[in-house]
Design an enzyme around this catalytic site. Structure first.
Site, short mmCIF file in Angstrom:
data_model
loop_
_atom_site.label_atom_id
_atom_site.label_comp_id
_atom_site.label_asym_id
_atom_site.label_seq_id
_atom_site.Cartn_x
_atom_site.Cartn_y
_atom_site.Cartn_z
N ASP A 1 2.82 4.48 -3.66
CA ASP A 1 2.82 3.28 -4.50
C ASP A 1 1.40 2.85 -4.82
O ASP A 1 1.15 2.24 -5.86
CB ASP A 1 3.58 2.15 -3.79
N ASP B 1 4.28 14.33 -1.35
CA ASP B 1 4.93 13.03 -1.49
C ASP B 1 4.15 12.18 -2.48
O ASP B 1 2.98 12.44 -2.76
CB ASP B 1 5.01 12.32 -0.13
N GLY B 2 4.80 11.15 -2.99
CA GLY B 2 4.16 10.22 -3.90
C GLY B 2 3.57 9.05 -3.13
O GLY B 2 3.51 9.05 -1.89
N GLU C 1 9.66 9.04 5.29
CA GLU C 1 8.46 9.59 4.66
C GLU C 1 7.35 9.77 5.69
O GLU C 1 6.66 10.80 5.71
CB GLU C 1 7.99 8.66 3.53
N SER D 1 9.65 11.32 -1.69
CA SER D 1 10.49 10.49 -2.55
C SER D 1 9.68 9.93 -3.71
O SER D 1 8.45 9.87 -3.65
CB SER D 1 11.06 9.33 -1.73
N GLY D 2 10.37 9.52 -4.76
CA GLY D 2 9.71 8.87 -5.88
C GLY D 2 9.77 9.68 -7.16
O GLY D 2 10.16 10.85 -7.17
N SER D 3 9.34 9.04 -8.25
CA SER D 3 9.49 9.63 -9.57
C SER D 3 8.58 10.84 -9.80
O SER D 3 8.94 11.77 -10.53
CB SER D 3 9.21 8.57 -10.65
N GLY E 1 6.86 3.06 0.40
CA GLY E 1 8.04 2.31 0.81
C GLY E 1 8.65 1.47 -0.28
O GLY E 1 9.59 0.73 -0.03
N GLY F 1 10.51 2.49 -2.45
CA GLY F 1 11.89 2.96 -2.55
C GLY F 1 12.65 2.87 -1.24
O GLY F 1 13.75 3.42 -1.12
#
Length: 236
Positions: free
Chosen positions: A89, A86-87, A108, A32-34, A100, A102
């Site tokens: 933070d 995966d991305g 994840e 998930s993520g940008s 987390g 998001g």
């Protein structure tokens, strides 16, 4: 500045897929993520994409898989995943992660735990070396709704500053995860890399905690897109 960040995200995602997605891989975890937007885009360009099954970590990644013409799978069907992208933070020197932001941390971590290899993609702002240094919103913790008050008290005793994540302005009341739980964001300040595993274990032991956003010993590689167009590759 925004263009540089976006460019660095795409660079890191494309490089990670190009270097690590092998012709023998069949089941791929899509996080998930940008930054993962570009992972899904690149996997969708693979010549053998019709042979691949992609397992999402949440609603957003599920849509990315569908939008890029990839086949959707699940951990129920595919509990053994060849590789996951995966991305993050934030990333520390041991490739410990905070995830987390998001609110997808449980799924994840489930996909990461099912995967033989987890490759992290991120832009240079996430690579601080110490968790809690750049990401000041706290460690995301998914909790059963009935237990959020008790867990908040327990987290304060561990030295944290817990706040139940609000859904405002889009939703009145707390954020609700894809699993129907609440998220507590708990600020522990800067967490030295050597202490991340211990803190994670203490939080996980609390009754009512479903999962934490501390990822310890799961990532094997990280691809960091830099502002100057270069990529920093990190391994454990």
């Amino acid at each position: 500045m925004a263009d540089l960040v976006e460019k660095s995200k795409k660079l890191s995602a494309y490089a990670a897929v190009d270097d690590n997605l092998l012709s023998t891989h069949r089941v791929i975890g899509i996080g998930s993520g940008s930054t993962v937007v570009y992972v899904a885009e690149r996997v969708g360009q693979a010549s053998n994409k019709s042979d691949l099954v992609c397992v999402p970590t949440g609603f957003q990644s599920r849509q990315l898989i569908i939008d890029n013409g990839l086949r959707l799978g699940s951990t129920e069907e595919y509990p053994e995943i060849d590789i996951a992208f995966d991305g993050a933070d934030e990333i520390d020197t041991n490739l410990g992660l905070i995830k987390g932001g998001g609110a997808c941390l449980f799924q994840e971590k489930l996909v990461a735990a099912c995967s033989k290899q987890l490759v992290v993609v991120a832009d240079y702002r996430k690579d601080t070396g110490v968790l809690g240094k750049g990401w000041r919103k706290g460690v995301p913790i998914e909790v059963v709704p009935a237990a959020y008050t008790k867990v908040s008290l327990d987290l304060a005793k561990l030295g944290g500053k817990p706040v139940v994540r609000s859904g405002l302005p889009a939703k009145a009341g707390p954020v609700v995860t894809d699993n129907g739980n609440f998220i507590i964001d708990c600020d522990f300040g800067e967490i030295p890399p050597a202490q991340v595993a211990e803190l994670n274990a203490k939080i996980k032991a609390l009754v009512g905690v479903v999962e934490t956003g501390l990822f310890v010993g799961l990532a094997s590689k990280a691809y960091i897109g830099n502002a100057d167009g270069t990529i920093t590759k990190k391994t454990v």
